[in-house]
Design a protein around this motif. Structure first.
Motif, PDB file in Angstrom:
ATOM      1  N   LEU A  19       0.835  -1.204   0.000  1.00 42.23           N
ATOM      2  CA  LEU A  19       0.000   0.000   0.000  1.00 42.23           C
ATOM      3  C   LEU A  19       0.871   1.257   0.000  1.00 42.23           C
ATOM      4  CD1 LEU A  19      -2.603   1.689   0.366  1.00 42.23           C
ATOM      5  CD2 LEU A  19      -2.461   1.160   2.810  1.00 42.23           C
ATOM      6  N   TYR A  62       2.379   1.980  -3.352  1.00 40.48           N
ATOM      7  CA  TYR A  62       1.344   2.513  -4.240  1.00 40.48           C
ATOM      8  C   TYR A  62       1.069   3.985  -3.923  1.00 40.48           C
ATOM      9  CZ  TYR A  62      -3.417   3.380  -5.905  1.00 40.48           C
ATOM     10  OH  TYR A  62      -4.531   3.935  -6.489  1.00 40.48           O
ATOM     11  N   ALA A 103      -5.965  -8.629   0.944  1.00 43.79           N
ATOM     12  CA  ALA A 103      -6.541  -7.319   1.250  1.00 43.79           C
ATOM     13  C   ALA A 103      -6.500  -7.084   2.753  1.00 43.79           C
ATOM     14  CB  ALA A 103      -7.972  -7.225   0.743  1.00 43.79           C
ATOM     15  N   ARG A 127      -5.692   2.205   6.329  1.00 41.97           N
ATOM     16  CA  ARG A 127      -4.859   1.197   5.674  1.00 41.97           C
ATOM     17  C   ARG A 127      -5.639   0.193   4.822  1.00 41.97           C
ATOM     18  NH1 ARG A 127      -0.062   3.614   6.168  1.00 41.97           N
ATOM     19  NH2 ARG A 127      -0.451   2.794   4.171  1.00 41.97           N
ATOM     20  N   PHE A 161      -6.463  -1.703   1.619  1.00 47.08           N
ATOM     21  CA  PHE A 161      -5.664  -2.062   0.448  1.00 47.08           C
ATOM     22  C   PHE A 161      -6.082  -3.431  -0.055  1.00 47.08           C
ATOM     23  CE2 PHE A 161      -1.897  -4.076  -1.501  1.00 47.08           C
ATOM     24  CZ  PHE A 161      -1.679  -3.179  -2.528  1.00 47.08           C
ATOM     25  N   THR A 162      -6.107  -3.555  -1.379  1.00 50.26           N
ATOM     26  CA  THR A 162      -6.314  -4.849  -2.038  1.00 50.26           C
ATOM     27  C   THR A 162      -5.243  -4.998  -3.105  1.00 50.26           C
ATOM     28  OG1 THR A 162      -8.706  -4.686  -1.698  1.00 50.26           O
ATOM     29  CG2 THR A 162      -7.954  -6.291  -3.331  1.00 50.26           C
ATOM     30  N   LYS A 163      -4.616  -6.170  -3.147  1.00 48.11           N
ATOM     31  CA  LYS A 163      -3.619  -6.426  -4.195  1.00 48.11           C
ATOM     32  C   LYS A 163      -4.263  -6.212  -5.562  1.00 48.11           C
ATOM     33  CE  LYS A 163      -0.564  -9.731  -1.884  1.00 48.11           C
ATOM     34  NZ  LYS A 163      -0.093 -11.134  -1.877  1.00 48.11           N
ATOM     35  N   LYS A 164      -3.485  -5.662  -6.468  1.00 49.57           N
ATOM     36  CA  LYS A 164      -3.986  -5.274  -7.784  1.00 49.57           C
ATOM     37  C   LYS A 164      -4.700  -6.424  -8.509  1.00 49.57           C
ATOM     38  CE  LYS A 164      -2.635  -2.596 -11.765  1.00 49.57           C
ATOM     39  NZ  LYS A 164      -1.564  -1.811 -12.393  1.00 49.57           N
ATOM     40  N   ARG A 201      -8.399  -6.951  -7.283  1.00 48.94           N
ATOM     41  CA  ARG A 201      -9.355  -5.834  -7.272  1.00 48.94           C
ATOM     42  C   ARG A 201     -10.545  -6.133  -8.172  1.00 48.94           C
ATOM     43  NH1 ARG A 201      -4.697  -1.162  -7.392  1.00 48.94           N
ATOM     44  NH2 ARG A 201      -3.877  -1.733  -5.355  1.00 48.94           N
ATOM     45  N   THR A 217      -9.148   9.956   2.166  1.00 49.42           N
ATOM     46  CA  THR A 217      -8.416   9.434   1.030  1.00 49.42           C
ATOM     47  C   THR A 217      -8.000  10.608   0.159  1.00 49.42           C
ATOM     48  OG1 THR A 217      -8.345   7.695  -0.651  1.00 49.42           O
ATOM     49  CG2 THR A 217     -10.368   9.000  -0.534  1.00 49.42           C
ATOM     50  N   GLN A 246      -6.894   9.536  -5.868  1.00 50.51           N
ATOM     51  CA  GLN A 246      -7.196   8.102  -5.787  1.00 50.51           C
ATOM     52  C   GLN A 246      -8.670   7.894  -6.173  1.00 50.51           C
ATOM     53  OE1 GLN A 246      -6.008   7.668  -1.783  1.00 50.51           O
ATOM     54  NE2 GLN A 246      -3.848   7.437  -2.277  1.00 50.51           N
TER      55      GLN A 246
END
Length: 162
Positions: free
Chosen positions: A21, A24, A59, A75, A77-80, A83, A111, A115
């Protein structure tokens, strides 16, 4: 199958996801990243959710108390590669449920305006734009959201504790 684990910030899978994260966000935020990074330490988070797909951590998200009425979503987040599959919504719902169990009627979050996927995600999950709070007041790149949890009911059988 997605498995959600409730844990704390010393969970290594959470730490590894947060590292991704931060990479990114450093790219998205550019020069502003150091400002945001100071508010995103994970050393004392007691409410963390990690999502696993086929035993692989994919995630995460966490809660942090703001005051007696509000928990802040942190925090997320999800791996690409994962998604668009609804995993982040499951993590977010688990965090909201946990906040409600702890008697917090509201969740808030911040956020970055750059984004766009995150902004759309929170709108889709019934968060309302609210004036920037706390350290984000006056920060032009920040957009803050809140959601009232008092009218929401949750499925109580979706997580494990670790």
């Amino acid at each position: 199958m997605i498995q959600l684990i409730r844990t704390k910030s010393d969970n290594q899978d959470f730490i590894d996801l947060v590292y991704l994260l931060d990479e990114y966000l450093a790219e998205k935020d550019g020069k502003e990243h150091s400002f945001y990074a100071q508010f995103n330490t994970i050393d004392a988070l007691r409410q963390v959710v990690v999502a696993y797909l086929d035993k692989e951590p994919v995630a995460c998200g966490a809660l942090k108390e703001i005051d007696k009425d509000r928990m802040e979503i942190k925090r997320m987040f999800t791996k690409k590669a994962q998604r668009g599959k609804g995993i982040a919504s499951q993590v977010l719902e688990e965090l909201e449920k946990w906040a409600q169990e702890l008697n917090y009627p509201t969740c808030v979050l911040e956020t970055g305006k750059r984004q766009l996927e995150a902004v759309q995600f929170y709108l889709k999950n019934e968060y309302q734009v609210t004036p920037n709070y706390g350290q984000y007041m006056g920060i032009k790149n920040s957009i803050c959201f809140q959601k009232n949890l008092t009218s929401k009911s949750f499925n109580t059988n979706s997580f494990s504790e670790k």
